[in-house]
Design an enzyme around this catalytic site. Structure first.
Site, short mmCIF file in Angstrom:
data_model
loop_
_atom_site.label_atom_id
_atom_site.label_comp_id
_atom_site.label_asym_id
_atom_site.label_seq_id
_atom_site.Cartn_x
_atom_site.Cartn_y
_atom_site.Cartn_z
N ASN A 1 0.84 -1.19 0.00
CA ASN A 1 0.00 0.00 0.00
C ASN A 1 0.88 1.25 0.00
OD1 ASN A 1 -2.32 -1.64 0.25
ND2 ASN A 1 -2.06 -1.73 2.46
N HIS B 1 6.39 -1.24 3.22
CA HIS B 1 6.29 -2.65 3.62
C HIS B 1 5.48 -3.43 2.61
CE1 HIS B 1 3.10 -0.31 5.58
NE2 HIS B 1 2.31 -1.36 5.37
P1 DGP Z 1 -0.70 -0.70 5.80
O1 DGP Z 1 -2.17 -0.38 5.77
O2 DGP Z 1 -0.24 -1.33 4.50
O3 DGP Z 1 0.12 0.50 6.21
O4 DGP Z 1 -0.56 -1.81 6.93
C1 DGP Z 1 0.18 -1.63 8.10
C2 DGP Z 1 0.12 -2.93 8.86
O5 DGP Z 1 1.03 -2.83 9.94
C3 DGP Z 1 -1.24 -3.24 9.48
O6 DGP Z 1 -1.75 -4.44 8.86
C4 DGP Z 1 -0.97 -3.47 10.95
C5 DGP Z 1 0.54 -3.57 11.02
N1 DGP Z 1 1.11 -2.99 12.22
C6 DGP Z 1 0.93 -1.73 12.68
N2 DGP Z 1 1.64 -1.53 13.81
C7 DGP Z 1 2.29 -2.69 14.06
C8 DGP Z 1 3.18 -3.10 15.10
O7 DGP Z 1 3.52 -2.36 16.02
N3 DGP Z 1 3.65 -4.38 15.03
C9 DGP Z 1 3.29 -5.23 14.02
N4 DGP Z 1 3.81 -6.46 14.06
N5 DGP Z 1 2.46 -4.86 13.03
C10 DGP Z 1 1.96 -3.61 13.05
#
Ligand code: DGP
Length: 116
Positions: free
Chosen positions: A89, A102
């Site tokens: 995204n 990511h």
């Molecule tokens: P996006 O919408 O593509 O920016 O997705 C971000 C993703 O990151 C979302 O699915 C939840 C994940 N995420 C957010 N904060 C954290 C965190 O602190 N740890 C982990 N493992 N994942 C996280």
């Protein structure tokens, strides 16, 4: 380069304990905190890039590595044959929540639709 306020930079640096999946000199992979399927892994650059908009030709090795670790992770998760989705995204309309580039690796029966 790292951003001291970036949650994914802190994860890369090991400052926030994660169930470790994979790390090398260029990328780190860890489980999404809000999985939408049995396998939901995030593959991130170790250096802070906000989004795909920050990519230049200098990042070609990094961009390739983000993809080349996918089969290794898919094999490890046992989803190599059953299949998976790769989602990246970017920006508000792309529903990017975390401003550190990511790649989502999503496999198994989706619990909810990963887009939208
Ligand atoms: P996006 O919408 O593509 O920016 O997705 C971000 C993703 O990151 C979302 O699915 C939840 C994940 N995420 C957010 N904060 C954290 C965190 O602190 N740890 C982990 N493992 N994942 C996280």
């Amino acid at each position: 380069m790292t951003d001291p306020d970036c949650i994914f930079c802190k994860i890369v640096a090991g400052e926030i304990p994660q169930e470790g999946v994979y790390q090398d000199d260029l990328v780190t992979a860890f489980r999404d905190i809000h999985p939408v399927a049995p396998t939901h892994i995030l593959i991130v650059p170790n250096e802070h890039l906000a989004s795909t908009n920050d990519l230049t030709r200098n990042h070609e090795k990094l961009a390739a590595r983000m993809l080349s670790v996918v089969p290794k992770l898919a094999r490890h998760e046992g989803i190599e044959q059953s299949g998976y989705r790769l989602i990246m995204n970017s920006g508000p309309d792309g529903k990017q929540e975390v401003i550190h580039m990511h790649l989502h690796l999503i496999g198994g029966q989706a619990m909810r639709h990963p887009i939208g």
